[in-house]
Design a protein around this motif. Structure first.
Motif, short mmCIF file in Angstrom:
data_model
loop_
_atom_site.label_atom_id
_atom_site.label_comp_id
_atom_site.label_asym_id
_atom_site.label_seq_id
_atom_site.Cartn_x
_atom_site.Cartn_y
_atom_site.Cartn_z
N ALA A 98 0.85 -1.19 0.00
CA ALA A 98 0.00 0.00 0.00
C ALA A 98 0.88 1.23 0.00
CB ALA A 98 -0.92 0.00 1.22
N GLY A 99 0.40 2.26 -0.71
CA GLY A 99 1.16 3.49 -0.76
C GLY A 99 0.31 4.65 -1.23
N ARG A 100 0.86 5.84 -1.07
CA ARG A 100 0.14 7.06 -1.44
C ARG A 100 0.16 7.33 -2.93
NH1 ARG A 100 -3.40 8.81 2.37
NH2 ARG A 100 -2.40 9.12 4.41
N SER A 101 1.16 6.80 -3.62
CA SER A 101 1.29 7.02 -5.06
C SER A 101 1.30 5.69 -5.78
CB SER A 101 2.58 7.78 -5.36
OG SER A 101 2.60 9.03 -4.72
N LEU A 102 0.87 5.73 -7.03
CA LEU A 102 0.87 4.51 -7.83
C LEU A 102 2.13 4.46 -8.67
CD1 LEU A 102 -0.45 1.97 -8.84
CD2 LEU A 102 -1.68 3.34 -10.52
N THR A 103 2.90 3.42 -8.46
CA THR A 103 4.11 3.21 -9.24
C THR A 103 4.35 1.71 -9.32
OG1 THR A 103 6.51 3.51 -9.26
CG2 THR A 103 5.44 3.59 -7.14
N SER A 104 5.07 1.28 -10.34
CA SER A 104 5.38 -0.14 -10.46
C SER A 104 6.69 -0.49 -9.75
CB SER A 104 5.48 -0.53 -11.95
OG SER A 104 6.50 0.23 -12.58
N SER A 105 7.29 0.49 -9.11
CA SER A 105 8.54 0.26 -8.40
C SER A 105 8.27 -0.19 -6.98
CB SER A 105 9.37 1.54 -8.38
OG SER A 105 10.51 1.38 -7.57
N ALA A 106 8.75 -1.38 -6.64
CA ALA A 106 8.50 -1.92 -5.30
C ALA A 106 9.11 -1.05 -4.21
CB ALA A 106 9.04 -3.33 -5.21
N SER A 107 10.21 -0.39 -4.51
CA SER A 107 10.90 0.40 -3.49
C SER A 107 10.09 1.61 -3.04
CB SER A 107 12.26 0.86 -4.02
OG SER A 107 12.09 1.69 -5.16
N ALA A 108 9.05 1.96 -3.77
CA ALA A 108 8.26 3.15 -3.44
C ALA A 108 7.22 2.87 -2.36
CB ALA A 108 7.57 3.68 -4.68
N TYR A 109 7.01 1.62 -2.00
CA TYR A 109 5.95 1.28 -1.06
C TYR A 109 6.51 1.00 0.32
CZ TYR A 109 3.09 1.06 -5.19
OH TYR A 109 2.43 1.39 -6.34
N ASN A 110 5.84 1.59 1.31
CA ASN A 110 6.30 1.44 2.68
C ASN A 110 5.64 0.29 3.42
OD1 ASN A 110 8.05 3.68 2.57
ND2 ASN A 110 6.35 5.08 2.98
N TYR A 111 4.45 -0.08 2.99
CA TYR A 111 3.68 -1.08 3.71
C TYR A 111 3.56 -2.35 2.89
CZ TYR A 111 2.47 3.06 6.37
OH TYR A 111 2.54 4.21 7.12
N TRP A 112 3.93 -3.46 3.53
CA TRP A 112 3.95 -4.75 2.85
C TRP A 112 3.36 -5.83 3.74
CZ3 TRP A 112 5.62 -5.56 -2.11
CH2 TRP A 112 6.32 -4.52 -2.73
N GLY A 113 2.73 -6.82 3.09
CA GLY A 113 2.35 -8.02 3.80
C GLY A 113 3.50 -9.01 3.80
N GLN A 114 3.26 -10.17 4.42
CA GLN A 114 4.32 -11.16 4.54
C GLN A 114 4.43 -12.05 3.30
OE1 GLN A 114 1.29 -11.55 5.62
NE2 GLN A 114 0.75 -13.65 5.05
N GLY A 115 3.42 -12.00 2.44
CA GLY A 115 3.45 -12.77 1.21
C GLY A 115 2.71 -14.09 1.33
#
Length: 122
Positions: A98-115
């Motif tokens: 989840a993130g505030r901006s839409l981008t295809s770059s994984a590094s831009a997202y701060n919130y992640w699940g465990q997978g």
């Protein structure tokens, strides 16, 4: 703060379907873009699909377009990824972000699940 928990992965034969869920905690989630990534062994994490928070518009990577459908239910704080016509090359760990901006770059997202692991066999 947003916490994400994925579920729904598993083992499926090629041509089959799975539906992944991503349950979020935190009321702010409804104002974030929700995005699915996947990572296969030895490969980088790649963008799969995204859904916006304000109009539920969606975007997909080329390999998944037409087979996968992303959706969200803000009332339940949950995002879904319906995967149809699965192929062995879809085998990967699938992550919700989840993130505030839409981008295809994984590094831009701060919130992640465990997978959650998805394995497709032929």
């Amino acid at each position: 703060q947003v916490q994400l928990v994925e579920s729904g992965g598993g083992l499926v034969q090629a041509g089959g379907s799975l539906r992944l869920s991503c349950a979020a905690s935190g009321s702010a989630f409804s104002t974030y873009y929700a995005v699915w990534f996947r990572q296969a062994p030895g490969k980088e994490r790649e963008f799969v699909a995204a859904v916006s928070w304000y109009d539920s518009s969606t975007s997909y990577s080329e390999p998944t377009k037409g087979r996968f459908t992303v959706s969200r239910d803000n009332a339940k704080n949950t995002v879904y990824l319906q995967m149809n016509d699965l192929r062995p090359e879809d085998t990967a760990i699938y992550y919700c972000a989840a993130g505030r901006s839409l981008t295809s770059s994984a590094s831009a997202y701060n919130y992640w699940g465990q997978g959650t692991q998805v394995t497709v066999f032929s």
